[in-house]
Scaffold this motif. Sequence first.
Motif, mmCIF file in Angstrom:
data_model
loop_
_atom_site.group_PDB
_atom_site.id
_atom_site.type_symbol
_atom_site.label_atom_id
_atom_site.label_comp_id
_atom_site.label_asym_id
_atom_site.label_seq_id
_atom_site.Cartn_x
_atom_site.Cartn_y
_atom_site.Cartn_z
ATOM 1 N N LYS A 149 -0.596 -1.395 -0.175
ATOM 2 C CA LYS A 149 -1.150 -1.660 -1.505
ATOM 3 C C LYS A 149 -2.677 -1.659 -1.474
ATOM 4 O O LYS A 149 -3.325 -1.151 -2.404
ATOM 5 C CB LYS A 149 -0.635 -3.000 -2.021
ATOM 6 C CG LYS A 149 -0.859 -3.197 -3.519
ATOM 7 C CD LYS A 149 0.064 -4.250 -4.090
ATOM 8 C CE LYS A 149 0.028 -4.246 -5.603
ATOM 9 N NZ LYS A 149 1.011 -5.204 -6.196
ATOM 10 N N ALA A 150 -3.281 -2.203 -0.414
ATOM 11 C CA ALA A 150 -4.745 -2.219 -0.322
ATOM 12 C C ALA A 150 -5.291 -0.795 -0.240
ATOM 13 O O ALA A 150 -6.285 -0.455 -0.901
ATOM 14 C CB ALA A 150 -5.172 -3.020 0.907
ATOM 15 N N PRO A 154 4.017 -3.067 -12.156
ATOM 16 C CA PRO A 154 3.617 -2.439 -13.424
ATOM 17 C C PRO A 154 2.523 -1.386 -13.285
ATOM 18 O O PRO A 154 2.389 -0.528 -14.151
ATOM 19 C CB PRO A 154 3.145 -3.627 -14.274
ATOM 20 C CG PRO A 154 2.849 -4.721 -13.288
ATOM 21 C CD PRO A 154 3.788 -4.521 -12.154
ATOM 22 N N GLU A 155 1.751 -1.452 -12.204
ATOM 23 C CA GLU A 155 0.741 -0.423 -11.961
ATOM 24 C C GLU A 155 1.267 0.699 -11.086
ATOM 25 O O GLU A 155 0.581 1.689 -10.844
ATOM 26 C CB GLU A 155 -0.504 -1.039 -11.301
ATOM 27 C CG GLU A 155 -1.252 -2.028 -12.192
ATOM 28 C CD GLU A 155 -2.496 -2.566 -11.524
ATOM 29 O OE1 GLU A 155 -2.642 -2.374 -10.285
ATOM 30 O OE2 GLU A 155 -3.323 -3.158 -12.212
ATOM 31 N N GLY A 156 2.500 0.546 -10.625
ATOM 32 C CA GLY A 156 3.084 1.539 -9.739
ATOM 33 C C GLY A 156 2.496 1.470 -8.344
ATOM 34 O O GLY A 156 1.486 0.798 -8.106
ATOM 35 N N LEU A 157 3.149 2.146 -7.415
ATOM 36 C CA LEU A 157 2.647 2.227 -6.052
ATOM 37 C C LEU A 157 2.447 3.694 -5.678
ATOM 38 O O LEU A 157 3.199 4.562 -6.097
ATOM 39 C CB LEU A 157 3.620 1.577 -5.070
ATOM 40 C CG LEU A 157 3.698 0.043 -5.091
ATOM 41 C CD1 LEU A 157 4.798 -0.440 -4.159
ATOM 42 C CD2 LEU A 157 2.365 -0.584 -4.713
ATOM 43 N N ALA A 197 5.474 -6.173 9.299
ATOM 44 C CA ALA A 197 5.287 -7.333 8.422
ATOM 45 C C ALA A 197 4.101 -7.159 7.480
ATOM 46 O O ALA A 197 4.112 -7.659 6.341
ATOM 47 C CB ALA A 197 5.108 -8.598 9.262
ATOM 48 N N SER A 198 3.078 -6.450 7.921
ATOM 49 C CA SER A 198 1.890 -6.270 7.087
ATOM 50 C C SER A 198 1.919 -4.961 6.305
ATOM 51 O O SER A 198 0.971 -4.664 5.570
ATOM 52 C CB SER A 198 0.627 -6.306 7.957
ATOM 53 O OG SER A 198 0.598 -5.219 8.874
ATOM 54 N N LEU A 199 2.985 -4.186 6.440
ATOM 55 C CA LEU A 199 3.056 -2.886 5.775
ATOM 56 C C LEU A 199 2.828 -2.970 4.265
ATOM 57 O O LEU A 199 1.991 -2.228 3.728
ATOM 58 C CB LEU A 199 4.402 -2.216 6.086
ATOM 59 C CG LEU A 199 4.753 -0.947 5.306
ATOM 60 C CD1 LEU A 199 3.717 0.141 5.530
ATOM 61 C CD2 LEU A 199 6.141 -0.448 5.683
#
Length: 405
Positions: free
Chosen positions: A266-267, A312-315, A259-261
């Motif tokens: 992203k962090a 928009p910043e990509g991952l 759930a927190s993946l």
Amino acid sequence: MSRSTELIHHAYLPPAEFEAPQVGVFKASTVIFPNVAAMRTREWLDKSAYTYGLHGTPTTFTLEERLATLEGGTHCILTPSGLAAIAHVDFALLKTGDEVLIPDNAYAPNKLLAEGELAQFGITHQVYDPLDVNDLAARITPRTRLVWLEAAGSVTMEFPDLVGLVQLCKARGVLCALDNTWGAGLAFNAFDLTPGQGELGVDLTIHALTKYPSGGGDVLMGSIVTRSDELARVLKLSHMRLGTGVGANYAEMVLRSLASLPLRYKAQDMASRVLATWCASQPAFSQVLHPALSGAPGHAHWQQLCVTPQEPEGLAAGIFSVVMDARFTSTQVDMFCDALQLFKIGYSWGGPMSLVMPYNMASSRVRSVSHRQPGRVVRFCIGLENVIDLKNDIARALKVADLQT
């Protein structure tokens, strides 16, 4: 009945109507059948029933279904580790006389498996340049059964032309499997690489759940995901014969973390970019290898897949490598790594603690490349610590090792 018999065959059953945020942990080797007819007719391959703990329980079936959704597939198999997932694909799909092609920047144990056990079974392999679709095209032969892909590449982080590589495999009728651990099912959809342009995707993915999905640095598990019913059946039957099951407690730990993946991924991605950008300004580092940074090997291919209207910043995973200036010796590089306090020396990534590891790429690459500067490579895997604290740790270690200029 005696007390011992009564305790084992107690008549009480708890009510079935129970629901909670977390999935129940069902541990079983033996699964009880209500009668012989059920024993003879139950089917585990389609997850419609239970037959034996190795073939699935409510806990593992639930995790498999959620992971299939995460990766964009329809079938999932759990394995004891990411490497076990790679091995399972190889052993299920390859036979004596076949050939497998592996990118030069692949996870090193993938190549070691090909050099060891696969070779012993009469399965050959070639290593191809992951940034050159033409090189892969030149190496595919009538004996080629499987092509491994990796995006981004292990340690040196090159991002390949995944669309071009998959298109080539489809045109040649060769299966392609992606190690999708870096993308974690979030950075791009491996089964739909060209949304809105006609479905194009890999045949299957493997995922080291040890990394981001578990998130704690305390679980070993892997997965195989596909959209193909035919491939799924082959892989599941091989899974049954090999007996590579996973424990319910580990499955529960991954379920709790899923759930927190997206938040953790992203962090760690954002922190990694901050640190990678800062490292690019330090004279001790002649090159920073991070696919989201302009000028990094394969940056345009990363943009093509990972930058979307929704992102928009990509991952990108929270991992990057630096090339130490070529004038520094291996002893000096090791001294720098030893001087780090928050970055611990250790393999793996995706957990809360930041990690560092020095590498000698000459011993793990078949060919030299022009896109990487000479010098020792150091990989940083970013955890969940404060990014300023991590930057200060690197700066202090550079000073201690006398690598500031």
